[in-house]
Design a protein around this motif. Structure first.
Motif, short mmCIF file in Angstrom:
data_model
loop_
_atom_site.label_atom_id
_atom_site.label_comp_id
_atom_site.label_asym_id
_atom_site.label_seq_id
_atom_site.Cartn_x
_atom_site.Cartn_y
_atom_site.Cartn_z
N LEU A 145 -16.00 3.34 0.67
CA LEU A 145 -14.59 3.52 0.31
C LEU A 145 -14.36 5.00 0.01
CD1 LEU A 145 -14.41 0.71 -2.38
CD2 LEU A 145 -13.39 0.56 -0.13
N ASP A 146 -13.12 5.43 0.13
CA ASP A 146 -12.80 6.74 -0.43
C ASP A 146 -11.67 6.60 -1.43
OD1 ASP A 146 -10.70 6.40 1.33
OD2 ASP A 146 -11.16 8.14 2.57
N ALA A 147 -11.54 7.63 -2.25
CA ALA A 147 -10.54 7.62 -3.32
C ALA A 147 -10.18 9.06 -3.63
CB ALA A 147 -11.09 6.93 -4.57
N PHE A 148 -9.06 9.25 -4.31
CA PHE A 148 -8.75 10.57 -4.83
C PHE A 148 -8.21 10.42 -6.25
CE2 PHE A 148 -4.69 9.45 -2.77
CZ PHE A 148 -3.74 9.84 -3.72
N GLY A 149 -8.24 11.50 -6.99
CA GLY A 149 -7.81 11.43 -8.38
C GLY A 149 -7.59 12.82 -8.94
N GLY A 150 -7.77 12.96 -10.24
CA GLY A 150 -7.44 14.22 -10.91
C GLY A 150 -6.00 14.19 -11.38
N TYR A 151 -5.65 15.13 -12.25
CA TYR A 151 -4.34 15.07 -12.89
C TYR A 151 -3.19 15.19 -11.88
CZ TYR A 151 -3.97 20.18 -12.59
OH TYR A 151 -3.90 21.48 -12.15
N GLU A 152 -3.40 15.91 -10.77
CA GLU A 152 -2.32 16.06 -9.80
C GLU A 152 -2.02 14.77 -9.05
OE1 GLU A 152 -3.13 19.36 -7.24
OE2 GLU A 152 -2.15 20.78 -8.61
N THR A 179 2.64 0.74 -14.79
CA THR A 179 2.06 -0.24 -13.87
C THR A 179 1.02 0.36 -12.93
OG1 THR A 179 3.77 0.14 -12.19
CG2 THR A 179 4.22 -1.53 -13.89
N GLY A 180 1.05 1.68 -12.76
CA GLY A 180 0.19 2.32 -11.77
C GLY A 180 0.76 2.27 -10.37
N ASP A 181 1.94 1.68 -10.19
CA ASP A 181 2.54 1.61 -8.86
C ASP A 181 2.80 3.03 -8.34
OD1 ASP A 181 2.46 -1.11 -8.88
OD2 ASP A 181 4.59 -1.41 -9.27
N TYR A 182 2.57 3.17 -7.05
CA TYR A 182 2.49 4.51 -6.44
C TYR A 182 3.19 4.45 -5.09
CZ TYR A 182 -0.30 8.90 -6.02
OH TYR A 182 -0.76 10.19 -5.95
N LEU A 183 4.17 5.31 -4.87
CA LEU A 183 4.86 5.40 -3.59
C LEU A 183 4.53 6.75 -2.96
CD1 LEU A 183 6.91 4.33 -1.47
CD2 LEU A 183 8.72 5.43 -2.83
N CYS A 184 3.87 6.70 -1.82
CA CYS A 184 3.49 7.93 -1.12
C CYS A 184 4.02 7.89 0.30
CB CYS A 184 1.98 8.09 -1.10
SG CYS A 184 1.24 8.32 -2.73
N TRP A 204 1.40 1.57 -3.02
CA TRP A 204 0.05 1.40 -3.49
C TRP A 204 0.00 1.22 -5.01
CZ3 TRP A 204 -2.18 6.32 -0.72
CH2 TRP A 204 -2.53 6.01 0.60
N ARG A 205 -1.19 0.92 -5.49
CA ARG A 205 -1.55 1.08 -6.89
C ARG A 205 -2.54 2.24 -6.94
NH1 ARG A 205 -3.09 -2.19 -11.49
NH2 ARG A 205 -4.20 -0.80 -12.93
N LEU A 206 -2.30 3.21 -7.80
CA LEU A 206 -3.25 4.31 -7.95
C LEU A 206 -4.39 3.85 -8.85
CD1 LEU A 206 -4.21 7.19 -7.61
CD2 LEU A 206 -2.60 7.91 -9.37
N TRP A 207 -5.52 3.52 -8.22
CA TRP A 207 -6.70 3.07 -8.96
C TRP A 207 -7.56 4.27 -9.29
CZ3 TRP A 207 -6.75 -1.74 -10.71
CH2 TRP A 207 -6.05 -2.74 -10.00
N THR A 208 -8.00 4.39 -10.53
CA THR A 208 -8.87 5.50 -10.93
C THR A 208 -10.32 5.15 -10.64
OG1 THR A 208 -9.20 4.66 -13.18
CG2 THR A 208 -7.25 6.07 -12.79
#
Length: 235
Positions: A145-152, A179-184, A204-208
């Motif tokens: 899997l891949d993921a991204f994160g960080g404060y930005e 909710t973590g809901d994320y629109l990209c 999406w949901r932004l999963w950490t």
């Protein structure tokens, strides 16, 4: 230029790097399992670009490319599968199916790249997906899997990347911290000033990473995080 643009080709040029991704997957599997993988399933495959690259890589490789969008699968058949040899075509299948309802078939590798699995926005469903993948894998199989994160990642912002004939625009349009809901969204701008807006839209949901590690562990995986830029070669 926007009117003539093919959004799937633009996506592959700006987002995907099939050979680099498969080099990492191939090398990691060989290093950890002491054998070469042959059977790969690409979940949320889109145009099946990675799967076609996998069957071209070695004569013994087989790929199952899964997506729940018949139009994008047809694009992949026309532009990628059609370019394979007759022998290679025998070793790849494109399946229009929900990844939660795929018939069981043992795989060396399952991959879900470009954050596609974030389409599962509640914990129960994403753990269910992870459990199904775990049950599908060979005894020494691996899930990439891949993921991204960080404060930005939590900021509503745009990032532009210039390519030869276009500019790729990554748009983190909305984020709900409750909710973590994320629109990209992905947009493209061309040299003549025309723009292809909302070529792709993701709910999406932004999963950490801590959440993902916890849920993958619950589903039966032993988890290793590979952090970009920390390998000896800088990759």
């Amino acid at each position: 230029m926007a009117d003539r643009a093919d959004k799937h080709k633009l996506y592959e040029l700006s987002v995907q790097s099939a050979d680099a991704d498969l080099d990492f997957i191939d090398d990691t599997f060989l290093a950890l399992k002491k054998r070469k993988a042959t059977k790969l399933r690409e979940d949320f495959c889109g145009t099946a670009n990675n799967s076609c690259a996998w069957v071209r890589r070695r004569s013994g490789n087989h790929a199952l490319a899964v997506d729940h969008d018949p139009q994008v699968l047809e694009w992949g058949r026309k532009h990628h599968v059609a370019a394979l040899t007759k022998e290679q075509v025998k070793r790849i299948r494109l399946l229009d199916k929900d990844v939660l309802r795929i018939p069981p078939e043992t795989m060396d590798i399952v991959m879900a790249l470009n954050f596609s699995y974030w389409v599962f926005r509640d914990r129960r469903t994403i753990v269910r997906y992870f459990r199904r993948v775990h049950a599908t894998l060979a005894a020494d199989g691996m899930f990439f899997l891949d993921a991204f994160g960080g404060y930005e990642a939590f900021c509503e912002m745009r990032e532009s990347t210039k390519h030869r004939n276009f500019t790729y625009i990554w748009d983190q349009a909305e984020y709900d911290p409750i909710t973590g809901d994320y629109l990209c969204k992905i947009h493209y701008k061309f040299r003549d000033g025309s723009t292809l807006r909302e070529a792709f839209v993701y709910h999406w949901r932004l999963w950490t990473l801590p959440e993902l590690i916890e849920m993958l562990s619950e589903a039966g995986f032993r988890v290793t995080v590979y952090w970009e830029g920390t390998a000896p070669d800088g990759s």
